[in-house]
Design a protein around this motif. Structure first.
Motif, short mmCIF file in Angstrom:
data_model
loop_
_atom_site.label_atom_id
_atom_site.label_comp_id
_atom_site.label_asym_id
_atom_site.label_seq_id
_atom_site.Cartn_x
_atom_site.Cartn_y
_atom_site.Cartn_z
N GLU A 193 0.82 -1.21 0.00
CA GLU A 193 0.00 0.00 0.00
C GLU A 193 0.86 1.27 0.00
N PRO A 194 1.87 1.39 0.86
CA PRO A 194 2.72 2.59 0.80
C PRO A 194 3.48 2.71 -0.52
N LEU A 195 3.86 1.58 -1.11
CA LEU A 195 4.57 1.62 -2.39
C LEU A 195 3.70 2.24 -3.47
N ASN A 196 2.43 1.84 -3.48
CA ASN A 196 1.50 2.39 -4.47
C ASN A 196 1.22 3.86 -4.22
N ARG A 197 0.92 4.19 -2.97
CA ARG A 197 0.48 5.56 -2.68
C ARG A 197 1.60 6.57 -2.84
N ARG A 198 2.83 6.15 -2.52
CA ARG A 198 3.97 7.06 -2.61
C ARG A 198 4.65 7.01 -3.98
N LYS A 199 4.06 6.23 -4.89
CA LYS A 199 4.55 6.17 -6.27
C LYS A 199 6.05 5.82 -6.35
N VAL A 200 6.38 4.71 -5.73
CA VAL A 200 7.75 4.18 -5.77
C VAL A 200 8.02 3.60 -7.15
N ASP A 201 9.25 3.76 -7.64
CA ASP A 201 9.59 3.24 -8.96
C ASP A 201 9.75 1.72 -8.95
N ALA A 202 10.38 1.19 -7.91
CA ALA A 202 10.60 -0.25 -7.83
C ALA A 202 10.91 -0.62 -6.39
N ALA A 203 10.66 -1.88 -6.05
CA ALA A 203 11.01 -2.38 -4.71
C ALA A 203 11.66 -3.75 -4.85
N PHE A 204 12.54 -4.05 -3.91
CA PHE A 204 13.32 -5.29 -3.93
C PHE A 204 13.17 -6.01 -2.60
N HIS A 205 13.06 -7.33 -2.67
CA HIS A 205 12.97 -8.13 -1.45
C HIS A 205 13.69 -9.45 -1.65
N GLY A 206 13.76 -10.23 -0.58
CA GLY A 206 14.34 -11.56 -0.64
C GLY A 206 13.43 -12.54 0.10
N HIS A 207 14.01 -13.34 0.98
CA HIS A 207 13.32 -14.23 1.92
C HIS A 207 12.75 -15.48 1.26
N ALA A 208 11.99 -15.34 0.18
CA ALA A 208 11.42 -16.50 -0.50
C ALA A 208 12.45 -17.05 -1.47
N HIS A 209 13.08 -18.15 -1.11
CA HIS A 209 14.15 -18.72 -1.93
C HIS A 209 13.62 -19.42 -3.18
N VAL A 210 12.34 -19.75 -3.16
CA VAL A 210 11.68 -20.31 -4.34
C VAL A 210 10.58 -19.33 -4.70
N GLY A 211 10.53 -18.92 -5.94
CA GLY A 211 9.53 -17.95 -6.35
C GLY A 211 9.87 -17.38 -7.71
N LYS A 212 9.38 -16.18 -7.97
CA LYS A 212 9.61 -15.53 -9.25
C LYS A 212 10.45 -14.29 -9.07
N LEU A 213 11.27 -14.00 -10.06
CA LEU A 213 12.15 -12.83 -10.01
C LEU A 213 11.36 -11.52 -10.08
N GLU A 214 10.34 -11.47 -10.92
CA GLU A 214 9.65 -10.20 -11.16
C GLU A 214 8.15 -10.31 -10.95
N GLY A 215 7.58 -9.20 -10.50
CA GLY A 215 6.14 -9.05 -10.37
C GLY A 215 5.84 -7.57 -10.25
N GLU A 216 4.59 -7.25 -9.94
CA GLU A 216 4.26 -5.85 -9.71
C GLU A 216 3.04 -5.74 -8.80
N THR A 217 2.93 -4.61 -8.13
CA THR A 217 1.79 -4.37 -7.25
C THR A 217 0.56 -4.03 -8.08
N SER A 218 -0.57 -3.93 -7.40
CA SER A 218 -1.81 -3.54 -8.07
C SER A 218 -1.71 -2.14 -8.65
N GLY A 219 -0.79 -1.33 -8.13
CA GLY A 219 -0.59 0.02 -8.64
C GLY A 219 0.50 0.13 -9.69
#
Length: 245
Positions: A193-219
């Protein structure tokens, strides 16, 4: 920096430095420095949350000649020595973010550890036992800390580009591949929610060692899961994701 010039962000998570890793990361950090302008590390800096591992990391980071920005992960909290780990890294010039923000070149970076809680319609609610309410409150608090850090970028820094770094995922898309029953422990949509509202260009995370490299928020904010196992599976010789902004 000239207007319109791009800044190269090297992003990685879950490096899990061990006491036996002395010398192992020198070439890696040299390569990062050759290709990027800023390195961001998305948590799990240490393997067991021990300060000796943090000392090994700061020695390895001497090979890195660009600014380093990082957040802690759950492994860094394992032994309750996360404050000490943070101080060791801060002392060596690493920008450690925990609800704070920093501006480097013309890029503003906000960072939190984040927390679990689940995604979308399956987010846990603040109902029932005190322990469950405390779990959900932790996710709410982390989202608030992220929002305040992003607000500070808007209010105090003259930056044209904004990114966020965290350990836990803000969306379900980049953890798909992990067992569904553990989704509530991999991240929370409250972080998006803060990423969408504050119009962030991109965000990076880890933790999930199995998953997908790329995605996007609803915004439409781009999200990258830069956990090292994800990057290795994607074919990166030196596992870091290079993002130009």
């Amino acid at each position: 920096m000239e207007n319109g010039a791009k800044t190269r962000i090297a992003a990685v998570g879950d490096i899990h430095i061990r006491e036996t890793d002395k010398g192992k990361w020198v070439d890696y950090f040299k390569e990062v420095s050759a290709q990027a302008d800023i390195l961001v590390i998305c948590g799990d800096l240490t393997d067991t949350g021990d300060e000796v591992e943090a000392q090994v990391l700061v020695e390895e980071l001497k090979a890195c000649t660009i600014p380093v920005v990082a957040v802690l992960g759950n492994h860094d909290h394992e032994k309750g020595r996360h404050k000490l780990i943070r101080q060791i890294l801060l002392k060596e010039g690493v920008h450690m973010l925990d609800g704070e923000a920093v501006a480097i070149k013309d890029v503003g970076i906000a960072g939190v550890k984040g927390f679990g809680g689940g995604f979308d319609k399956h987010m846990l609610s603040m109902f029932g036992e005190g322990a469950m309410k405390a779990f959900v409150q932790e996710a709410v608090d982390e989202a608030l800390h992220l929002d305040r850090a992003l607000a500070r970028l808007d209010a105090e820094y003259s930056v044209s580009k904004k990114i966020a770094i965290m350990h836990y995922s803000p969306i379900k898309e980049t953890v798909i591949g992990e067992p569904e029953p553990i989704y509530p422990f991999l991240g929370s949509s409250r972080l998006s929610e803060p990423l969408n509202r504050r119009k962030v260009d991109a965000a990076f995370h880890g933790h999930a060692h199995v998953g997908k490299l790329e995605g996007e928020t609803s915004g439409g904010v781009k999200i990258f899961n830069v956990a090292i196992p994800i990057l290795l599976k994607s074919g990166y010789k030196y596992p870091f994701y290079l993002y130009e902004i």
